[in-house]
Motif scaffolding. Structure first.
Motif, short mmCIF file in Angstrom:
data_model
loop_
_atom_site.label_atom_id
_atom_site.label_comp_id
_atom_site.label_asym_id
_atom_site.label_seq_id
_atom_site.Cartn_x
_atom_site.Cartn_y
_atom_site.Cartn_z
N UNK A 423 -4.57 14.95 2.87
CA UNK A 423 -4.28 13.52 2.52
C UNK A 423 -5.07 12.74 3.23
N UNK A 424 -5.45 11.56 2.49
CA UNK A 424 -6.11 10.62 2.96
C UNK A 424 -5.78 9.13 2.49
N UNK A 425 -5.83 8.02 3.31
CA UNK A 425 -5.18 6.59 3.06
C UNK A 425 -6.12 5.47 3.13
N UNK A 426 -5.80 4.67 2.43
CA UNK A 426 -6.52 3.33 2.58
C UNK A 426 -5.60 2.13 3.02
N UNK A 427 -5.57 1.20 4.00
CA UNK A 427 -4.64 0.44 4.33
C UNK A 427 -4.90 -0.94 3.32
N UNK A 428 -3.66 -1.39 2.71
CA UNK A 428 -3.97 -2.55 1.85
C UNK A 428 -3.42 -3.93 2.89
N UNK A 429 -2.98 -3.60 3.96
CA UNK A 429 -2.36 -4.64 4.97
C UNK A 429 -3.14 -4.35 6.25
N UNK A 430 -3.04 -5.39 7.25
CA UNK A 430 -3.54 -5.25 8.53
C UNK A 430 -2.69 -4.09 9.26
N UNK A 431 -3.28 -3.14 9.95
CA UNK A 431 -2.23 -2.35 10.65
C UNK A 431 -1.51 -2.94 11.55
N UNK A 432 -1.90 -4.05 12.24
CA UNK A 432 -0.76 -4.50 13.32
C UNK A 432 0.50 -5.11 12.40
N UNK A 433 0.28 -5.73 11.14
CA UNK A 433 1.44 -6.14 10.36
C UNK A 433 2.34 -4.75 9.96
N UNK A 434 1.69 -3.79 9.98
CA UNK A 434 2.56 -2.62 9.67
C UNK A 434 3.50 -2.01 10.69
N UNK A 490 5.24 4.05 2.95
CA UNK A 490 4.28 2.97 2.87
C UNK A 490 3.56 2.61 1.62
N UNK A 491 3.44 3.79 0.65
CA UNK A 491 2.49 3.40 -0.36
C UNK A 491 3.96 2.85 -1.54
N UNK A 492 5.01 3.14 -1.36
CA UNK A 492 6.10 2.53 -2.26
C UNK A 492 6.06 1.01 -2.04
N UNK A 493 6.05 0.74 -0.75
CA UNK A 493 5.89 -0.82 -0.47
C UNK A 493 4.75 -1.50 -0.76
N UNK A 494 3.49 -0.72 -1.08
CA UNK A 494 2.37 -1.46 -1.48
C UNK A 494 1.50 -1.88 -0.03
N UNK A 495 1.68 -0.97 1.03
CA UNK A 495 1.02 -1.19 2.27
C UNK A 495 -0.27 -0.28 2.20
N UNK A 496 -0.18 0.90 1.43
CA UNK A 496 -1.38 1.66 1.81
C UNK A 496 -1.61 2.23 0.34
N UNK A 497 -2.45 2.96 0.12
CA UNK A 497 -2.89 4.06 -1.05
C UNK A 497 -3.19 5.16 -0.35
#
Length: 670
Positions: A423-434, A490-497
Motif C-alpha cells: 500500500x502507498x498513500x499521499x496526504x491531501x491534508x497536513x499531517x498535523x491536522x490529521x 482517512x480516504x473516505x474522509x478525503x484526507x489521503x489517497x
C-alpha cells in the motif's frame, strides 16, 4: 409466493421494465427468488436471463450482488438498468478511486439496489472488508457454468463463490447460464445446495433458426462466403449479419475481402482500441454497419433483435460456444439462418490451444516443493503472488489457478485470506491536522502512523512490519487490519489517497508431509485427463456438424432439452441442413510435408541454444514442442523466444505429432 406478491412482480414488470408479460421461464425464476429460494436459471441465449435478477432486486430488502465474468457484460446490463431508472452500479478496474468510493458509499447507505463486480474483485482484501459492512439479499452469478470443471470456460476463481456466499452471510443465490449440460447443472446445484425443483430450464430448441452446415475447403471458403452473402446484402435491404472467425488477422482479411466486393463489412476484435470497437458495435446496433466479421470478443451482451445471419467462417471452440453464438440470431422470433462453413483445417489450432494449457511435470513439482517448504514452517502459511509463481514454475496463469484449486480439493492447502502486498498513500491534508482530529489512544495511534510512514516526495509506502513493531513498543494495537481500516477511513474522509497493488493469496498448508513426486504424477495425470476431455469436446462438435440425424434435435439432446423425447415431438425439425437432405462430411486439412532431421536443427536449434546459454539447461520435449507450435509459456518471455524464426512454425500441425517428432530427435541426439 403469495398471489399478492405475484401481482406486485407483474406490476413492476410493466411499470419499471415496460413488458406486459413474462417470457419463458422468467416468472418461475422470479417467484422463487422473491420467495427466498436459491435458484438456477438455464435459459437459451436471448431468453431474458438478466430480468430474473433485475426485477427481484427491487423486491428484496437489501443489495443484490452480481458477479459477472466480463466487463462488457456488466456495462451492457448496467446501461439497461440505468435507462429504466434502477439504482445500479458496477465496480471495475477502469474507475478512479473517487468513483469507486462513491459507489461503495451508495451501497453502504442502502441507496444502491444492484452492484455488479468481477469474480476477481472478491479476492481484494479491501473490497471484502467493504462487503462485511453491507447487508446483501442475493448473490447472482452470471455465466454460472464457469463454476464447473465439466463445463466450457471453467474459471477456477468461480469455485470459491460458494465460500464467499457463506463468508458474507448471503441468504440465497441465483445462477444464470445459457450453456449447461446435465452434468454441469448437477455440479452447479450441488455447490450451491439448490433443490432440483428450483432449476428452471427453458430449453434450447428455437423453431425460427435454420441450422446449416456447408462443407468447404479452406481455399474455397471466402468465395463461398461471398456467394452466400451477396444476395442478402443488396443496397437498402442488407440483412444484419455476424461472421465469426478464430483469429484477429482473419477478421481483418475477411472483412477487407468482403468490402472489396462491394459489401459493407467491418472487422471487430480485441486488437482494436476500445473507442474503435465501441464505434463499430454501435454502428452495427444502429443498422449503419450491416455485417460484422468478428472474433468471439464480439457478441457478449449484444441485444439486437433483428440479426438475420450468424456465420461461422472458422470452427467454433465447442458446442457450447456454437450454441451461444447462433443464439444471437433471430431474437425477434423471425426466421434467421446459422451457417457453418465447415472444414477441419482449423481443428489443429483449436486442439493446440488445449495442449498448450497442460503444464510441464517440472512446473507442477516446483509448486509442490514451495508448498512443502512452507509446510515445514511453524505457521504453515504459504503466500502466493500468482504472476511470480507462474514465472518461477513456468506454468501459465489459468492452468496455475486450476492447479491450486485441485490442491484445495485434495486437502493439501486451504485459502485463508488475500491481501494487497503493498500500500502507498499521499496526504491531501497536513499531517498535523490529521492527528488533532482524534483524542486519547486514537490520537496516539494516528501519530504513530504519521511518524512511521515515510514520505518520499509525495508518496509514502506503508510498512506493516515497522508499524507493528512501533505499536508494540508504544503499547498500541497497530495490527495490519487496524492500519488498513484507519487508512480506508482517512480516504473516505478525503484526507489521503490510498493505493494498493500486488495481490497476495495466503494458503494454509493442511498436509505438510506429502510425497512430492507421487502427488506431482497424480496432478499431471489429472491435467492430462482434462486435456483429453477438451479434445473430446472438440470431437463432439465435429460429430454434431457431421451428424446424419436432425441437427436441432441433436443440439437439444446435448444440453438435456427433453422436449424432443416425448412421443408427440417431431423426429426432425425440418429447418436444418440434415432435414433438407444434406449430410455434411467435413474436408480434411491440407497435407503437410514430412518432418526431417534438418528441419529440427534449423527450426529448434536456435531456441535450444538460447535456452542452454541463458538458463544453463537443455529444454525438454514439451517445451520445444510448445515453441515450434507457437504455444506460449512464461519462460519464453525472458528468453525472447517469439523473436526466433522457429517460433510457431508448426502451428498448423497436430501438437502430438510435433511432440513425438521432438522426442525422437532428442533420443537420437542422446
Amino acid at each position: 409466493m403469495t398471489q399478492a406478491n405475484i401481482e406486485s412482480a407483474r406490476k413492476t414488470l410493466l411499470d419499471v421494465f415496460g413488458f406486459p408479460a413474462f417470457r419463458g421461464g422468467q416468472q418461475a425464476v422470479v417467484e422463487r427468488v422473491i420467495a427466498g429460494r436459491s435458484t438456477a436459471a438455464i435459459f437459451a441465449t436471448g431468453a431474458g436471463k438478466s430480468l430474473c435478477y433485475q426485477l427481484p432486486a427491487l423486491h428484496l430488502p437489501h443489495l443484490t450482488l452480481v458477479v459477472s465474468p466480463l466487463l462488457a457484460l456488466m456495462q451492457d446490463q448496467l446501461a439497461f438498468l440505468q435507462r429504466h431508472g434502477l439504482a445500479a452500479a458496477s465496480l471495475d478496474s477502469t474507475q478512479d478511486r473517487d468513483t469507486a468510493r462513491e459507489i461503495m458509499e451508495r451501497a453502504r447507505s442502502g441507496e444502491l439496489k444492484i452492484l455488479m463486480v468481477s469474480v476477481e474483485r472478491l479476492k481484494n482484501e479491501r473490497f471484502r472488508h467493504f462487503l462485511r459492512q453491507v447487508a446483501i439479499s442475493l448473490l447472482v452469478i452470471d455465466e454460472a457454468h464457469c463454476i464447473s470443471e465439466w463445463g466450457h470456460n471453467f474459471r477456477p476463481d468461480y469455485l470459491k463463490l460458494p465460500d464467499y456466499q457463506r463468508e458474507f452471510g448471503i441468504p440465497q443465490a441465483l445462477l444464470l447460464t445459457a450453456t449447461a449440460t446435465p452434468a454441469v447443472i448437477d455440479d452447479m446445484r450441488a455447490k450451491f445446495a439448490i433443490a432440483e425443483e428450483d432449476v428452471v430450464t427453458t430449453g434450447f430448441y428455437r423453431d425460427n433458426l435454420e441450422l446449416l452446415v456447408q462443407p468447404v475447403e479452406a481455399d474455397n471458403r471466402l468465395p463461398a462466403l461471398v456467394d452466400w452473402l451477396v444476395p442478402q446484402q443488396q443496397p437498402g435491404r442488407e440483412a444484419p449479419t455476424i461472421v465469426y472467425v478464430t483469429l484477429q488477422q482473419t477478421a481483418e482479411s475477411v472483412a477487407g475481402a468482403l468490402a472489396s466486393r462491394g459489401l459493407s463489412a467491418r472487422a471487430y476484435h480485441a486488437g482494436l482500441d476500445s473507442e474503435t470497437r465501441d464505434r463499430i458495435q454501435q454502428g452495427f446496433m444502429d443498422g449503419e454497419i450491416p455485417c460484422i466479421v468478428a472474433t468471439i470478443a464480439f457478441g457478449m451482451g449484444i441485444d439486437k433483435g433483428d440479426i438475420r445471419n450468424v456465420i461461422h467462417y472458422d470452427l467454433p471452440k465447442s458446442i457450447e460456444n456454437y450454441s451461444q453464438e447462433i443464439g444471437r440470431a433471430g431474437r425477434d422470433g423471425k426466421p434467421s439462418r446459422c451457417l457453418m462453413l465447415a472444414g477441419r483445417d482449423g481443428l489443429r489450432v483449436l486442439e493446440n490451444f488445449v495442449y498448450g494449457d497442460t503444464p510441464e511435470r517440472e512446473g507442477i513439482r516446483h509448486v509442490l516443493s514451495e508448498i512443502a517448504d512452507a509446510g515445514r514452517q511453524s505457521a504453515r502459511q504459504w503466500p502466493v503472488l500468482l504472476n511470480t509463481l507462474s514465472r518461477d514454475s513456468n506454468v501459465r496463469l489459468l492452468p496455475l489457478k486450476t492447479l491450486l484449486v485441485r490442491l484445495e480439493m485434495h486437502g493439501v492447502i486451504v485459502p485463508r485470506f488475500a491481501y494487497l502486498a503493498e500500500y502507498r498513500l499521499r496526504y491531501l491534508d497536513e499531517t498535523a491536522n490529521l492527528v488533532v482530529r482524534f483524542e486519547g489512544e486514537r490520537a496516539d495511534f494516528v501519530r504513530l502512523l504519521v511518524d512511521n510512514i515515510a514520505i518520499a516526495k509525495t508518496w509514502g509506502t506503508v510498512d506493516f512490519e515497522r508499524l507493528h513493531r512501533a505499536g508494540e513498543a508504544a503499547g498500541l494495537d497497530a495490527s495490519r487490519a487496524r492500519v488498513i481500516t484507519a487508512l480506508e477511513y482517512f480516504q473516505d474522509k478525503g484526507w489521503v489517497v490510498l493505493e494498493g497493488k500486488r495481490m497476495t493469496d495466503v494458503y494454509e498448508v493442511r498436509q505438510p508431509k506429502f510425497d512430492i513426486d507421487a502427488l506431482t504424477d497424480r496432478l499431471l495425470a489429472e491435467s492430462q485427463a482434462r486435456e483429453q476431455a477438451e479434445i473430446d469436446r472438440l470431437q463432439a462438435m465435429l460429430d454434431l456438424f457431421e451428424s446424419d440425424t436432425c441437427l436441432t434435435r441433436r443440439l437439444a439432446a446435448y444440453f438435456g432439452d427433453t422436449r424432443f423425447e416425448h412421443d408427440d415431438a417431431p423426429m426432425d425439425c425440418g429447418h436444418c441442413s440434415v432435414c433438407h437432405g444434406h449430410i455434411a462430411r467435413l474436408p480434411g486439412a491440407p497435407s503437410l510435408p514430412e518432418l526431417t532431421d534438418a528441419d529440427f536443427a534449423r527450426q529448434a536449434g536456435p531456441f535450444i541454444e538460447r535456452h542452454r546459454e541463458q538458463l544453463g539447461t537443455l529444454p525438454g520435449a514439451q517445451r520445444i514442442a510448445h515453441f515450434l507450435c507457437g504455444l506460449s509459456m512464461p519462460v519464453f518471455t525472458p528468453l525472447k523466444a517469439r523473436q526466433l524464426n522457429g517460433f510457431g512454425v508448426h502451428e498448423q500441425r497436430p501438437y502430438p505429432e510435433v511432440r513425438a517428432w521432438v522426442e525422437e530427435q532428442i533420443a537420437q541426439a542422446g
